[in-house]
Write a protein that holds these residues in place. Sequence first.
Motif, PDB file in Angstrom:
ATOM      1  N   ALA A 205       0.511  -0.818  -0.346  1.00  0.00           N
ATOM      2  CA  ALA A 205       0.228  -0.039  -0.042  1.00  0.00           C
ATOM      3  C   ALA A 205       1.187   0.982  -0.057  1.00  0.00           C
ATOM      4  O   ALA A 205       0.335   2.069   0.082  1.00  0.00           O
ATOM      5  CB  ALA A 205      -1.194  -0.061   1.042  1.00  0.00           C
ATOM      6  N   SER A 206       1.961   1.620  -0.009  1.00  0.00           N
ATOM      7  CA  SER A 206       2.652   1.953  -0.230  1.00  0.00           C
ATOM      8  C   SER A 206       2.865   2.803  -0.839  1.00  0.00           C
ATOM      9  O   SER A 206       3.470   2.374  -2.526  1.00  0.00           O
ATOM     10  CB  SER A 206       4.324   1.875   0.652  1.00  0.00           C
ATOM     11  N   ASN A 207       3.726   4.749  -1.540  1.00  0.00           N
ATOM     12  CA  ASN A 207       3.969   5.226  -2.397  1.00  0.00           C
ATOM     13  C   ASN A 207       5.332   5.501  -2.409  1.00  0.00           C
ATOM     14  O   ASN A 207       5.877   5.655  -1.836  1.00  0.00           O
ATOM     15  CB  ASN A 207       2.835   6.431  -2.475  1.00  0.00           C
ATOM     16  N   ASP A 208       5.723   4.863  -3.450  1.00  0.00           N
ATOM     17  CA  ASP A 208       7.361   4.107  -3.880  1.00  0.00           C
ATOM     18  C   ASP A 208       7.536   5.016  -5.047  1.00  0.00           C
ATOM     19  O   ASP A 208       7.470   5.319  -6.295  1.00  0.00           O
ATOM     20  CB  ASP A 208       7.834   3.004  -4.283  1.00  0.00           C
ATOM     21  N   ARG A 209       8.960   6.451  -4.901  1.00  0.00           N
ATOM     22  CA  ARG A 209       8.831   7.145  -6.170  1.00  0.00           C
ATOM     23  C   ARG A 209      10.301   6.745  -5.843  1.00  0.00           C
ATOM     24  O   ARG A 209      11.467   7.078  -5.195  1.00  0.00           O
ATOM     25  CB  ARG A 209       8.288   8.606  -5.800  1.00  0.00           C
ATOM     26  N   LEU A 210      11.474   6.874  -7.285  1.00  0.00           N
ATOM     27  CA  LEU A 210      12.600   6.893  -7.731  1.00  0.00           C
ATOM     28  C   LEU A 210      13.042   8.168  -7.557  1.00  0.00           C
ATOM     29  O   LEU A 210      12.690   8.982  -8.174  1.00  0.00           O
ATOM     30  CB  LEU A 210      13.193   5.927  -8.398  1.00  0.00           C
ATOM     31  N   LEU A 211      13.983   9.111  -7.057  1.00  0.00           N
ATOM     32  CA  LEU A 211      14.422   9.968  -7.119  1.00  0.00           C
ATOM     33  C   LEU A 211      16.456  10.353  -7.792  1.00  0.00           C
ATOM     34  O   LEU A 211      16.315  11.413  -8.391  1.00  0.00           O
ATOM     35  CB  LEU A 211      14.465  11.169  -6.029  1.00  0.00           C
ATOM     36  N   LEU A 212      16.668   9.223  -7.745  1.00  0.00           N
ATOM     37  CA  LEU A 212      17.859   9.602  -8.317  1.00  0.00           C
ATOM     38  C   LEU A 212      18.465   8.180  -8.608  1.00  0.00           C
ATOM     39  O   LEU A 212      18.241   6.907  -7.674  1.00  0.00           O
ATOM     40  CB  LEU A 212      18.545  10.426  -7.352  1.00  0.00           C
ATOM     41  N   ALA A 213      19.470   7.759  -9.445  1.00  0.00           N
ATOM     42  CA  ALA A 213      21.005   6.878  -9.782  1.00  0.00           C
ATOM     43  C   ALA A 213      21.400   6.587 -10.046  1.00  0.00           C
ATOM     44  O   ALA A 213      21.509   8.437 -11.042  1.00  0.00           O
ATOM     45  CB  ALA A 213      18.660   6.058 -10.549  1.00  0.00           C
ATOM     46  N   ASP A 214      22.241   6.274 -10.194  1.00  0.00           N
ATOM     47  CA  ASP A 214      24.057   6.386 -10.177  1.00  0.00           C
ATOM     48  C   ASP A 214      24.065   5.014 -10.437  1.00  0.00           C
ATOM     49  O   ASP A 214      24.187   3.892 -10.080  1.00  0.00           O
ATOM     50  CB  ASP A 214      24.577   6.188  -8.958  1.00  0.00           C
ATOM     51  N   PRO A 215      24.106   4.613 -12.329  1.00  0.00           N
ATOM     52  CA  PRO A 215      24.196   3.531 -12.481  1.00  0.00           C
ATOM     53  C   PRO A 215      25.802   2.994 -12.609  1.00  0.00           C
ATOM     54  O   PRO A 215      25.594   0.843 -12.498  1.00  0.00           O
ATOM     55  CB  PRO A 215      24.074   4.377 -14.168  1.00  0.00           C
ATOM     56  N   ASP A 216      26.701   3.718 -12.409  1.00  0.00           N
ATOM     57  CA  ASP A 216      28.071   2.833 -11.356  1.00  0.00           C
ATOM     58  C   ASP A 216      27.406   1.872 -10.256  1.00  0.00           C
ATOM     59  O   ASP A 216      28.283   0.574 -10.735  1.00  0.00           O
ATOM     60  CB  ASP A 216      28.817   3.793 -12.019  1.00  0.00           C
ATOM     61  N   SER A 217      27.356   2.353  -9.826  1.00  0.00           N
ATOM     62  CA  SER A 217      27.236   2.113  -8.122  1.00  0.00           C
ATOM     63  C   SER A 217      26.388   0.924  -7.874  1.00  0.00           C
ATOM     64  O   SER A 217      25.553  -0.061  -7.086  1.00  0.00           O
ATOM     65  CB  SER A 217      27.331   2.727  -6.671  1.00  0.00           C
ATOM     66  N   GLY A 218      25.175   1.315  -8.463  1.00  0.00           N
ATOM     67  CA  GLY A 218      23.937   0.692  -8.674  1.00  0.00           C
ATOM     68  C   GLY A 218      22.574   1.971  -7.526  1.00  0.00           C
ATOM     69  O   GLY A 218      21.877   1.442  -6.756  1.00  0.00           O
ATOM     70  N   LEU A 219      23.085   2.633  -6.655  1.00  0.00           N
ATOM     71  CA  LEU A 219      22.590   3.978  -5.768  1.00  0.00           C
ATOM     72  C   LEU A 219      21.522   3.949  -6.752  1.00  0.00           C
ATOM     73  O   LEU A 219      21.625   4.652  -7.258  1.00  0.00           O
ATOM     74  CB  LEU A 219      23.515   4.661  -5.170  1.00  0.00           C
ATOM     75  N   LEU A 220      20.558   4.118  -5.775  1.00  0.00           N
ATOM     76  CA  LEU A 220      18.833   4.663  -5.938  1.00  0.00           C
ATOM     77  C   LEU A 220      18.479   5.441  -4.780  1.00  0.00           C
ATOM     78  O   LEU A 220      18.822   5.257  -3.814  1.00  0.00           O
ATOM     79  CB  LEU A 220      17.787   3.394  -6.309  1.00  0.00           C
ATOM     80  N   LEU A 221      18.334   6.628  -5.161  1.00  0.00           N
ATOM     81  CA  LEU A 221      17.110   7.220  -3.989  1.00  0.00           C
ATOM     82  C   LEU A 221      16.049   7.458  -3.833  1.00  0.00           C
ATOM     83  O   LEU A 221      15.837   7.940  -5.259  1.00  0.00           O
ATOM     84  CB  LEU A 221      18.073   8.505  -3.520  1.00  0.00           C
ATOM     85  N   ILE A 222      15.178   7.207  -2.567  1.00  0.00           N
ATOM     86  CA  ILE A 222      14.501   7.132  -3.309  1.00  0.00           C
ATOM     87  C   ILE A 222      13.509   7.810  -1.965  1.00  0.00           C
ATOM     88  O   ILE A 222      13.238   7.517  -0.826  1.00  0.00           O
ATOM     89  CB  ILE A 222      13.871   5.392  -2.615  1.00  0.00           C
ATOM     90  N   ARG A 223      11.913   8.614  -2.373  1.00  0.00           N
ATOM     91  CA  ARG A 223      11.274   8.558  -1.528  1.00  0.00           C
ATOM     92  C   ARG A 223       9.704   7.861  -1.663  1.00  0.00           C
ATOM     93  O   ARG A 223       8.927   7.462  -2.420  1.00  0.00           O
ATOM     94  CB  ARG A 223      10.656  10.504  -2.055  1.00  0.00           C
ATOM     95  N   SER A 224       9.632   7.710  -0.242  1.00  0.00           N
ATOM     96  CA  SER A 224       8.247   5.939  -0.086  1.00  0.00           C
ATOM     97  C   SER A 224       8.444   6.853   1.241  1.00  0.00           C
ATOM     98  O   SER A 224       8.341   7.150   2.812  1.00  0.00           O
ATOM     99  CB  SER A 224       9.110   5.182   0.640  1.00  0.00           C
TER     100      SER A 224
END
Length: 370
Positions: free
Chosen positions: A202-221
């Motif tokens: 039931a959560s709202n999960d948005r992707l804000l930023l990603a780095d293809p080299d490391s795979g790091l994802l910044l998320i707002r949820s």
Amino acid sequence: MTACAVTTAVETGPAPFTIAADGSYAARLAGDADARYPERWTLDGPEPYAVPLPLEQPEEADSEVLPLADGRVLIHRRVADRHAFALLYPTGPRTGELPLGSVPAGEGLHVSLLPPSPDGRSAYALAVAAGAETVVWRVAGGGPGGPERVARIPGRCTGGVWLDRTGRLLALDRAQGGRTKAIAVDLGRAGEISPLLQIAEASNDRLLLADPDSGLLLIRSDAPGEQRLGWGVLGSSRPVRFPDCLRAEGATAVPFAVQPGQALMPESCAVALRLPGTGGTGPGEALALWRPADRHVFRLGGPPGWLGGAGLWTHEGRLRLPYATPDVPCGIIGLTIPQAPPPPVRLASGPRPAATRPVPLQQAPLAASR
């Protein structure tokens, strides 16, 4: 110079100042009122410099510009009943213009440019219809026939984050069934869609930023019970984490740049966040610097004249922020993230909790804050 920059384009379309994916050029609408014109910045030389690209008539305030890696600037204009696209470039004392075609406006249709493609040649636009359908258009770098429809997606999509270095995998935040979930769109396979973030049903999960080299994802949820900033790793079994130090900055903080080149080292990537609600993009604008490995956020004041809340990290971990003032119309200031204080020493009391079984990111439970 290779760099990765995500500005406020993440949620609201490209910012007034947009940086190419490789950090070579940037573009903005300069001027004000009835005298707006595109301006291109060159960033990969010894000193930044700006080249105005005016045409015979000034641009409207809602026109969008986006730099390509070859130095040309894409412009998106609303012209009567269509959305028109063209490439601008300097030709001696004048500005050259190469029309690329248009997309019909349509009733209730909202069209905005997506962030610069990592390939440096292509440009894409997101068209959201009133009937809850979204179309991704390739508006530059395709065939000679004008804008090309490359994906048709049920639901209303926003955002736009590139997940790879080729410009094939695009993440979008799709609102459907009363929830917003980030999805991955494969533009190389006719817009094939796959889930990206499903932290809770039931959560709202948005992707804000990603780095293809490391795979790091910044998320707002809102999976933790309130809107929070968190981080995860693309393609790994690590759970999503929501650090307490980011909670203190508020869920409206906008990550706009991540340090590239940190292959297999997501926790070491430096991240820059813009803190809105502090007086626009002028002297009072605040920013924060943070690494996932640290439990500390460094809060700083942005430079006077900071443009669009934009910036980029170099491989070496130096943050470059563009600014323009009456004395310095084209400037870059460099910052480095300070050393985080060591974590407090805690004495063990009792047995350690058993480790939980790791699960894929799209099904990850909430991890303990750190």
